[in-house]
Design an enzyme around this catalytic site. Sequence first.
Site, PDB file in Angstrom:
ATOM      1  N   LYS A  78       0.853  -1.196   0.000  1.00 45.56           N
ATOM      2  CA  LYS A  78       0.000   0.000   0.000  1.00 45.56           C
ATOM      3  C   LYS A  78       0.887   1.245   0.000  1.00 45.56           C
ATOM      4  CE  LYS A  78      -3.940   1.980   2.571  1.00 45.56           C
ATOM      5  NZ  LYS A  78      -4.859   1.836   3.719  1.00 45.56           N
ATOM      6  N   SER A 158      -9.970   2.193   2.696  1.00 45.71           N
ATOM      7  CA  SER A 158      -9.015   2.869   1.859  1.00 45.71           C
ATOM      8  C   SER A 158      -8.008   1.946   1.167  1.00 45.71           C
ATOM      9  CB  SER A 158      -8.239   3.876   2.712  1.00 45.71           C
ATOM     10  OG  SER A 158      -7.427   3.217   3.661  1.00 45.71           O
ATOM     11  N   SER A 182     -10.520   0.056   6.988  1.00 50.83           N
ATOM     12  CA  SER A 182      -9.872   0.063   5.669  1.00 50.83           C
ATOM     13  C   SER A 182      -9.187  -1.220   5.223  1.00 50.83           C
ATOM     14  CB  SER A 182      -8.843   1.181   5.614  1.00 50.83           C
ATOM     15  OG  SER A 182      -9.499   2.387   5.343  1.00 50.83           O
TER      16      SER A 182
HETATM   17  N1  GLN Z   1     -13.559   4.760   5.947  1.00 52.70           N
HETATM   18  C1  GLN Z   1     -12.968   5.241   7.156  1.00 52.70           C
HETATM   19  C2  GLN Z   1     -12.552   6.682   7.005  1.00 52.70           C
HETATM   20  O1  GLN Z   1     -12.726   7.194   5.968  1.00 52.70           O
HETATM   21  C3  GLN Z   1     -11.825   4.378   7.573  1.00 52.70           C
HETATM   22  C4  GLN Z   1     -10.610   4.595   6.801  1.00 52.70           C
HETATM   23  C5  GLN Z   1      -9.475   3.755   7.294  1.00 52.70           C
HETATM   24  O2  GLN Z   1      -9.678   2.774   7.987  1.00 52.70           O
HETATM   25  N2  GLN Z   1      -8.274   4.183   6.962  1.00 52.70           N
HETATM   26  O3  GLN Z   1     -12.061   7.273   7.912  1.00 52.70           O
END
Ligand code: GLN
EC number: 6.3.5.7
Length: 490
Positions: A78, A158, A182
């Site tokens: 990532k 994400s 995410s």
């Molecule tokens: N969807 C969540 C956010 O936008 C979690 C994102 C994540 O876990 N990095 O904050």
Amino acid sequence: MTDLTSLTLAEDRDGLAKKSFTSLELTNAHLDAIQAARALNAFVMETPDQARAMAREADASITKGQGGPLAGIPLGIKDLFATRDVRTTACSKILANFVPTYESTITSQLWRDGAVMLGKLNNDEFAMGSSNETSCFGPVVNPWRRDGANTTLVPGGSSGGSASAVAALLCMGATATDTGGSIRQPAAFTATVGLKPTYGRCSRWGIAAFASSLDQAGPIARTVRDAAILMRSMAGHDPKDTTSADRDVPDYEAAIGKSVKGMRIGIPREYRLDGMPAEIEKLWSEGGAWLKSAGAELVEVSLPHTKYALPAYYIVAPAEASSNLARYDGVRYGLRVPGRSIGEMYENTRAEGFGDEVRRRVMIGTYVLSAGYYDAYYLRAQKVRTLIKRDFEDCFAKGVNALLTPATPSAAFGIGEKGGDPVEMYLNDIFTVTVNMAGLPGIAVPAGKDAQGLPLGLQLIGRPFDEETLFSLAEVLEQAAGRFTPTRWW
Ligand code: GLN
């Protein structure tokens, strides 16, 4: 010879050890697959030369009988993880030209164990999002499509690039991070396995920080066993991260196939949402039945503060983000947009460098931390967080070994479909944020498909540092549900 991209990491590891094929062959097969799958936009940087060099090195060490636990296994990383001499952007324009001079602890552990880097994977900008649509490199496409339709779907976020690449067989496994879901939400949207470890289990050093008290890295993999193999290399104490736990790393793979007989599995009443699709409800009871027939006992439990988790998360996470992102000022890293004064330079840089969602979070975060609002928002959210944690502790104190819940409230949705209202996007995290707020481990496992042929996942939540129980239980679900791979159209 079978297509080398279609094996599991465990099968590849054994094939490499038996010299049925070389890491260079395996790596080349994946590099070809990546090239043929550019339509998915999963990789933001391909590193074929480095991959081949690492593969050759792995082959040499395997020949000498000195290969590490991941010798020759090609992985995707990532783009939130710093990789030395390889551009690392967090998929933000503000870091578009950032080339770190250091390696994140997790990736250095993967290379220590012999893994091969195929390249860097797309993600939501600074990991803020649930659909991978906030990336400065554009959205990632889910390799899954609805039956008989060609609408492009999001892979979740994400860690959308990680999930899409693993599901499309472009890499054997991938690193990912999870602040509010995410790892688990994209895993559920792509029929891959995603583990968010206990807070402190994996080092955060060298990973672009979003919300430091919630961020945790983990693997996205093809199978539960593969996730367990990756976890052993990713976990560990790191003196460079003061929140990392000084505990031994167990042999997670040994948990696969262990009996789950007599385990008490909590089914939290509050996760049964009004208007939840019947298919998810059905999947959830099916999952419970599978665990029951493996000898586990299902108990209904209550997590009374669940309904406050999402609003509290969307105060705590932006608050920490606004503070963490203050460092991107045009001086120390990446982009600089000049201005007539230093103040104007900061403003120009941040206005141009950050995308809409990141700017929204910085503004909300700054607001909830500001004098006069701190007590009303931030402090209150922290109190709610303690209550959420206590809900889980009460369950565990009653002998519950793990909890079973749906991973997401829906299957993957279309690209652009949830563009209007940010809250609609935030609702994706309804089943996952509680786990981050409480610092617990959670795993998403593919468990079935909806009526349109899209994958759905279940989530298991465990006691702190008891990832092993999650692996044992998740494998029972995987055995019962089978594995799911998308039909190739790209
Ligand atoms: N969807 C969540 C956010 O936008 C979690 C994102 C994540 O876990 N990095 O904050």
